[in-house]
Structure formats: structure tokens, C-alpha cells
Scaffold this active site. Structure first.
Site, PDB file in Angstrom:
ATOM      1  N   GLU A  30       0.831  -1.210   0.000  1.00  0.00           N
ATOM      2  CA  GLU A  30       0.000   0.000   0.000  1.00  0.00           C
ATOM      3  C   GLU A  30       0.861   1.253   0.000  1.00  0.00           C
ATOM      4  O   GLU A  30       2.077   1.199   0.237  1.00  0.00           O
ATOM      5  CB  GLU A  30      -0.937   0.004   1.211  1.00  0.00           C
ATOM      6  CG  GLU A  30      -0.212   0.027   2.546  1.00  0.00           C
ATOM      7  CD  GLU A  30      -0.982   0.751   3.651  1.00  0.00           C
ATOM      8  OE1 GLU A  30      -1.493   1.865   3.405  1.00  0.00           O
ATOM      9  OE2 GLU A  30      -1.044   0.201   4.764  1.00  0.00           O
ATOM     10  N   VAL A 111      -5.347   0.382   3.030  1.00  0.00           N
ATOM     11  CA  VAL A 111      -5.501  -1.076   2.917  1.00  0.00           C
ATOM     12  C   VAL A 111      -6.733  -1.399   2.060  1.00  0.00           C
ATOM     13  O   VAL A 111      -6.673  -2.232   1.147  1.00  0.00           O
ATOM     14  CB  VAL A 111      -5.601  -1.724   4.312  1.00  0.00           C
ATOM     15  CG1 VAL A 111      -6.065  -3.177   4.216  1.00  0.00           C
ATOM     16  CG2 VAL A 111      -4.264  -1.622   5.042  1.00  0.00           C
ATOM     17  N   ASP A 143     -16.966   5.431  13.772  1.00  0.00           N
ATOM     18  CA  ASP A 143     -15.728   5.402  12.989  1.00  0.00           C
ATOM     19  C   ASP A 143     -15.183   3.978  12.916  1.00  0.00           C
ATOM     20  O   ASP A 143     -14.494   3.506  13.816  1.00  0.00           O
ATOM     21  CB  ASP A 143     -14.691   6.364  13.581  1.00  0.00           C
ATOM     22  CG  ASP A 143     -13.499   6.550  12.648  1.00  0.00           C
ATOM     23  OD1 ASP A 143     -13.406   5.821  11.632  1.00  0.00           O
ATOM     24  OD2 ASP A 143     -12.659   7.424  12.932  1.00  0.00           O
ATOM     25  N   ALA A 146     -13.036   1.449   6.580  1.00  0.00           N
ATOM     26  CA  ALA A 146     -13.486   0.710   5.389  1.00  0.00           C
ATOM     27  C   ALA A 146     -12.558  -0.467   5.093  1.00  0.00           C
ATOM     28  O   ALA A 146     -12.907  -1.334   4.283  1.00  0.00           O
ATOM     29  CB  ALA A 146     -13.558   1.649   4.186  1.00  0.00           C
ATOM     30  N   ASP A 147     -11.400  -0.528   5.759  1.00  0.00           N
ATOM     31  CA  ASP A 147     -10.540  -1.714   5.617  1.00  0.00           C
ATOM     32  C   ASP A 147     -11.313  -2.980   6.000  1.00  0.00           C
ATOM     33  O   ASP A 147     -11.132  -4.043   5.387  1.00  0.00           O
ATOM     34  CB  ASP A 147      -9.305  -1.626   6.526  1.00  0.00           C
ATOM     35  CG  ASP A 147      -8.331  -0.532   6.135  1.00  0.00           C
ATOM     36  OD1 ASP A 147      -8.548   0.146   5.102  1.00  0.00           O
ATOM     37  OD2 ASP A 147      -7.338  -0.354   6.872  1.00  0.00           O
ATOM     38  N   LYS A 164      -3.338  -1.784  16.005  1.00  0.00           N
ATOM     39  CA  LYS A 164      -2.827  -0.920  17.072  1.00  0.00           C
ATOM     40  C   LYS A 164      -3.893  -0.651  18.108  1.00  0.00           C
ATOM     41  O   LYS A 164      -5.073  -0.575  17.760  1.00  0.00           O
ATOM     42  CB  LYS A 164      -2.486   0.426  16.453  1.00  0.00           C
ATOM     43  CG  LYS A 164      -1.054   0.682  16.305  1.00  0.00           C
ATOM     44  CD  LYS A 164      -0.863   2.067  15.765  1.00  0.00           C
ATOM     45  CE  LYS A 164      -0.223   1.945  14.429  1.00  0.00           C
ATOM     46  NZ  LYS A 164      -1.015   1.319  13.422  1.00  0.00           N
TER      47      LYS A 164
END
Ligand code: PSU
Ligand code: MN
Length: 308
Positions: A30, A111, A143, A146-147, A164
Site C-alpha cells: 500500500e 488497505v 468510525d 473501510a478496511d 494498534k
């Protein structure tokens, strides 16, 4: 209704085209990690080095981005330099792709967008650092990266160092389960949390070899189950920042973000940059180390998958 893709929509390098045609393993990479995930010039050095690692391990790298409105599969060193240093490269998730293409501008793909373009080009293995996921407080903000949606629909295996703890790791794992996405921890019983080998969350599934990963890819797609696969590769022990140490720093960065009112697509880039600042660069060193480590595994997975 699906429309056939006009052949000039994607620009694929000759090297990647040839590799895909003759079954040579290809690994997608990416570009948001370059433009919005690390400072210059460490970002371009990392991008060049990671491509080299993939090559040394028997696969062809294909870094993905949008340049002058054209989705590109495979980039030159000059392209990587531009993505790393140009001030005006948008962070492009799937919803942003049509806009940058229509306007003819530059975009660094997340991603999600990288998965989508990789799949359009016929690439099934993708290496990155960390995945997006469900943000802390998503119960209020909605939130959710969209990955995750993309992992639910697009047939690409993504090798990362996990998620993370700027995110809610538990809710991210729940969402991946809902979306039917296998989550394989590599050589570990615990799901890793990017800077740290531990997260406090058990790995949904464990694998210990690249061949096992390739077997899961083959089985999922042979069964006609659409969507991605998460391979979570724990950061090497010598490079990790212990979870309790980084936890305090992440809490600080999240508090700073809230006081500045930063949210939405700017949240992840801000947090990564702030964590680098607070750690005096130690988080960047760890981030680069884990990407290298993922590149070695990703090349091995692409080789095993190509051999099936
Ligand atoms: N996590 C990282 N480094 C990154 C990102 C996430 O450690 O560079 C980037 C990836 O491109 C990922 C994106 O797809 O952030 C997620 O952004 P968002 O949460 O806005 O979907
Ligand atoms: Mn978001």
C-alpha cells in the site's frame, strides 16, 4: 450489474504483468503508509527497502497508488519518492477512488483501496504494517475503517502486524468475525497489537507456516466464500515496545487528538505522527522493523500460494 473494466483503467507495469501471466508470485504493497503513515525520508527508504526484501524472497513487489488519476500497480523509485515527499497526495480509501481518478490527481491508497485495486489486477497477497479497524468510541462516532468492509468482500490475503491499540481491538475482532474474515495469528496464540506481541486478545486461529496460510486462502476461495484473510504477524521480540509502555503513549496521543478536534480520515495519520513524536522516534523504528518482517512472510505466502 457489473461492468467490464476498461483496459486502460489500471496501469500495470510490464514486470507485474509478466509475473501474473507466468505464475510468478506477486505481493501488493500500500501507499498510505508511505504518504501518511511515516515521516520523510524514512518513508521512502522503507518503501524501497521493502520492495527489495520481497524480491530477495522470490516474489515481485507491486506497490499500489493513484498517480495523475490513474490507478497504478507497480511503481518506479521516482514514483515512490513523489508519494513520500509531494505535499498534495490524498489519503484514498475506496470511497475516494472515483474522485481522485475523475480529477486526475494523486492518491495514496489505504488497505481497503489497495485490496480493491490488487484484486482487480489479479493479485491475492498483500503486505502492510497495520490494519484499520473499529476506533475506540465507535459506539458514538461510528468510525469503523473501510478496511474491514473490504476484508469482508475482496479476495486478498493481508499480512500485517495486527491492530494498534489506538483502535478497539476487541470490537475489531468481533467485526471481522461478523464479516466472515478468517483471522490467523502467525506463530502465536495471541492476536498481536502492532508495536507489541501481545494484546490481551486470544488469536481466533493460529498458523505456524506460510504453507498453512496458503492452504486457508485456497480453501476459502475454493469454497466460494468471498472476502479477505487477515494474517497477523507479531513484531519480532527484539523490536517490540511492551504493551504497558506504548499504552500510556497511545492514551496521551488520543487525548491530544480529542483536544484538537481531529477525527475521521485524519485520525489515523495524526495518531501515528503523534506517537512518533512522543516516543522520540522509537515507534517509527518499531514500525519499520515490523513491515520488514511482514514482507518476508508475505513473499513466502505468495510463493506457497503460487505453488498450489
Ligand atoms: N495503521 C498503520 N499505518 C498506516 C495505516 C494504519 O499503522 O499507515 C493506514 C493504512 O493505510 C490503513 C489506514 O488502511 O491507515 C486506515 O485508515 P482509516 O482508519 O481512516 O480507515
Ligand atoms: Mn475512519
Amino acid at each position: 450489474m457489473t461492468h467490464p473494466l476498461p483496459t486502460d483503467m489500471l496501469r500495470v507495469t510490464d514486470e507485474v504483468t509478466a509475473a501474473l501471466a507466468d505464475g510468478t508470485p506477486v505481493v501488493a504493497l500500500e501507499s498510505t503508509i508511505i504518504s501518511h503513515g511515516m515521516p520523510y525520508p524514512q518513508n521512502v527508504a522503507m518503501a524501497v527497502e521493502v520492495e527489495g526484501i520481497i524480491r530477495e524472497h522470490g516474489a515481485v513487489p507491486a506497490t499500489i497508488a493513484v498517480l495523475d488519476g490513474r490507478p497504478r500497480i507497480g511503481l518506479s523509485p521516482d514514483d515512490l519518492e513523489l508519494l513520500a515527499s509531494h505535499g498534495d497526495v490524498a489519503k484514498v480509501s475506496v470511497r475516494d477512488l472515483p474522485f481522485v481518478v475523475a480529477r486526475g490527481t494523486h492518491g495514496a491508497t489505504t488497505v481497503a483501496a489497495t485490496m480493491r485495486l490488487a484484486a482487480l489486477a489479479g493479485i491475492r497477497t498483500f503486505v502492510t504494517g497495520g490494519l484499520g479497524g473499529v476506533h475506540r468510541g465507535a459506539q458514538q462516532t461510528f468510525d469503523v475503517s473501510a478496511d474491514l468492509t473490504e476484508l469482508g468482500t475482496t479476495d486478498v490475503a493481508v499480512i500485517s502486524a495486527g491492530v494498534k491499540s489506538i483502535l478497539d481491538i476487541g470490537l475489531t475482532l468481533e467485526t471481522l468475525e461478523t464479516l466472515g474474515v478468517p483471522v490467523l495469528a502467525f506463530g502465536s496464540d495471541e492476536f498481536p497489537s502492532f508495536y507489541s506481541r501481545s494484546s490481551g486478545h486470544a488469536a481466533p486461529m493460529r498458523v505456524d507456516t506460510a504453507a498453512e496460510v496458503a492452504g486457508v486462502m485456497r480453501a476459502k476461495w475454493d469454497l466460494g466464500i468471498a472476502g479477505g484473510i487477515v494474517i497477523a504477524n507479531p513484531i519480532p521480540e527484539e523490536d517490540e515496545i511492551p504493551a504497558d509502555e506504548i499504552g500510556v503513549i497511545i492514551d496521551q496521543a488520543l487525548a491530544d487528538m480529542d483536544s484538537l478536534g481531529i477525527h475521521g480520515k485524519d485520525a489515523t495519520p495524526y495518531l501515528l505522527g503523534r506517537i512518533v513524536e512522543i516516543t522520540g522516534g522509537a515507534s517509527l523504528t518499531a514500525n519499520i522493523a515490523l513491515v520488514r518482517h511482514n514482507a518476508r512472510l508475505g513473499a513466502a505466502v505468495a510463493r506457497e500460494y503460487a505453488a498450489l
